[in-house]
Write an enzyme that holds these catalytic residues in place. Structure first.
Site, short mmCIF file in Angstrom:
data_model
loop_
_atom_site.label_atom_id
_atom_site.label_comp_id
_atom_site.label_asym_id
_atom_site.label_seq_id
_atom_site.Cartn_x
_atom_site.Cartn_y
_atom_site.Cartn_z
N SER A 183 0.79 -1.22 0.00
CA SER A 183 0.00 0.00 0.00
C SER A 183 0.82 1.28 0.00
O SER A 183 0.29 2.35 -0.26
CB SER A 183 -0.96 0.00 1.19
N HIS A 211 -5.91 -4.65 -1.44
CA HIS A 211 -5.74 -3.47 -2.29
C HIS A 211 -5.77 -3.82 -3.77
O HIS A 211 -5.67 -2.93 -4.60
CB HIS A 211 -4.42 -2.75 -1.98
N LYS A 242 -12.88 -2.01 0.76
CA LYS A 242 -12.13 -1.13 -0.14
C LYS A 242 -12.88 -1.04 -1.47
O LYS A 242 -13.95 -0.44 -1.53
CB LYS A 242 -10.69 -1.62 -0.25
C1 LIG Z 1 -7.09 -2.83 4.46
C2 LIG Z 1 -6.34 -4.09 4.57
C3 LIG Z 1 -6.71 -5.08 5.48
C4 LIG Z 1 -7.83 -4.87 6.47
O1 LIG Z 1 -9.06 -4.91 5.86
P1 LIG Z 1 -10.37 -4.60 6.73
O2 LIG Z 1 -11.46 -5.34 6.06
O3 LIG Z 1 -10.54 -3.11 6.71
O4 LIG Z 1 -10.10 -5.11 8.11
C5 LIG Z 1 -6.02 -6.27 5.48
N1 LIG Z 1 -4.98 -6.48 4.65
C6 LIG Z 1 -4.58 -5.54 3.77
C7 LIG Z 1 -3.43 -5.83 2.85
C8 LIG Z 1 -5.23 -4.31 3.71
O5 LIG Z 1 -4.83 -3.39 2.84
#
Ligand SMILES: *Cc1c(COP(=O)(O)O)cnc(C)c1O
Length: 396
Positions: A183, A211, A242
């Site tokens: 990220s 992501h 997301k």
């Molecule tokens: C955002 C993210 C998470 C967490 O996701 P949530 O559903 O918001 O708990 C886990 N792993 C990665 C790589 C992320 O970018």
């Protein structure tokens, strides 16, 4: 007791403030979209949400959720295995497996829980986990909860991964774990090479597509599509928070025996509430939309190309990316903070990242592109970057 503890906390919080990493939250008073209103009354263009497909305020999803809210009401008030499983959960799990070309899926309240609950039920001290150094915090925590031995390799460094795999040969089972998209840089895990090494050294592979799902690959099926290895990794985790609507929910999808074991033993699944029916219903509609059309991915990819091409032409230093994350490198922490503040004044909401979130002297502004952005909004952002870039002597 609390008096002493209160002082202790106050001191630690002061230290966080002095170190410059104290987080203040900006308060939105509109829905999440490409243009948002914050509580100062200011309207800004949003370039820092994970709303990659612009689905956070999508009409069809709101409708699907509203319909379901009327029919199935509000909450489930149960974990899945007692009386918290609805037909909608099962349908959504099947849709997710179909989307990724996997065998079965298990839902969680969030991907943080999916990652927190995936290792411990599957691996023991006889086994090992070989993890990319830049993996998400939830993977790191999940690994900590598991008794398996731990190996770490430098970010996307295949030489280092090979070395760790050689050292791990004495273990019974080996699992390589990587984020699909990292990220901070937006780089994609070299999945083909990871799979070759996994074959050579007899290991399994897990990818966190949080992501990348919905975003990466021609049809948005994630890094397994981009690297032409759909169905070849044993475990995929991901989020509904997301690209996939941005509400809440996570999942693990993959080999059916793995999913079956997780349903029996994964603690965040067994001991935490199931997701609300309306979230499942909107999720089902969302995955149907993914099958019907590729328009959102096409627009996102076009937006990303457009933004990066123009920013590079303007003279900005952009990290190589294969995702919708674009890191505009400024290197200096103070400069990155100042740059982001000035952009907000210009109506562009982005975040500056510096140490310890990124390595020292690697400060940057992270821009997240979305299918929700229109070309005139991209232009507005690019022009603001150029204006502030000149002001702060980044551009000539
Ligand atoms: C955002 C993210 C998470 C967490 O996701 P949530 O559903 O918001 O708990 C886990 N792993 C990665 C790589 C992320 O970018």
């Amino acid at each position: 007791m609390y008096n002493k503890f209160q002082k202790h906390l106050a001191q630690q919080i002061e230290e966080i403030k002095v170190s410059g990493t104290y987080k203040n939250e900006r308060i939105l008073i509109s829905s999440q979209f490409s243009q948002i209103k914050i509580n100062t009354g200011k309207e800004v263009l949003n370039f820092c949400a994970n709303n990659y497909l612009g689905l956070a305020n999508n009409k069809e999803l709101v409708e699907a959720a509203t319909e379901c809210l009327k029919e199935r009401a509000y909450g489930m008030a149960s974990v899945r295995f007692i009386c918290g499983t609805s037909d909608l959960h099962k349908e959504l799990e099947a849709k997710i497996a179909h989307f990724f070309g996997t065998e079965d899926t298990i839902l969680y309240a969030a991907c943080f829980d999916a990652n927190g609950g995936v290792f411990e039920p599957l691996l023991t001290e006889e086994d090992c986990i070989i993890s990319d150094a830049l993996n998400h915090a939830s993977i790191i925590d999940g690994v900590r909860l598991c008794k398996a031995q731990r190996f770490r390799y430098a970010n996307a460094d295949m030489k280092d991964l090979e070395k760790q795999l050689q050292e791990a040969q004495k273990c019974r089972f080996r699992l390589i774990v990587t984020d699909g998209v990292f990220s901070m840089d937006g780089n994609v895990a070299p999945l083909q090479e990871i799979l070759s090494l996994a074959a050579k050294y007899d290991a399994m592979v897990m990818v966190d597509e949080s992501h990348s799902a919905g975003v990466v690959g021609n049809t948005g099926r994630g890094v397994t599509e981009l690297h032409n290895c759909r169905g070849k990794v044993e475990i995929i985790t991901g989020t509904l928070g997301k690209a996939f609507g941005g509400a809440i929910g996570g999942f693990t999808t993959g080999k059916k025996e793995i999913i079956e074991m997780l349903r029996q033993r994964s603690r965040p699944y067994l001991f935490s509430n199931s997701i609300p029916p309306m979230v499942a219903a909107a999720g089902i509609r969302m995955f149907e939309m993914m099958d019907e059309t590729n328009q959102l991915q096409d627009k996102l990819h076009a937006n990303t190309d457009y933004f990066i091409t123009k920013m590079k032409a303007a003279g900005f230093d952009i990290k190589p990316t294969q995702s919708a994350i674009c890191a505009v490198m400024l290197y200096d922490a103070t400069l990155a903070g100042k740059f982001a503040d000035r952009l907000l004044e210009e109506g562009i909401y982005v975040i500056g990242f510096s140490y310890p979130v990124v390595p020292k002297d690697q400060a940057r502004i992270r821009v997240q592109l979305s299918a929700a952005h229109e070309t005139n909004q991209l232009d507005k952002a690019i022009n603001a970057f150029i204006k502030v870039g000149k002001e702060l002597n980044i551009l000539k």
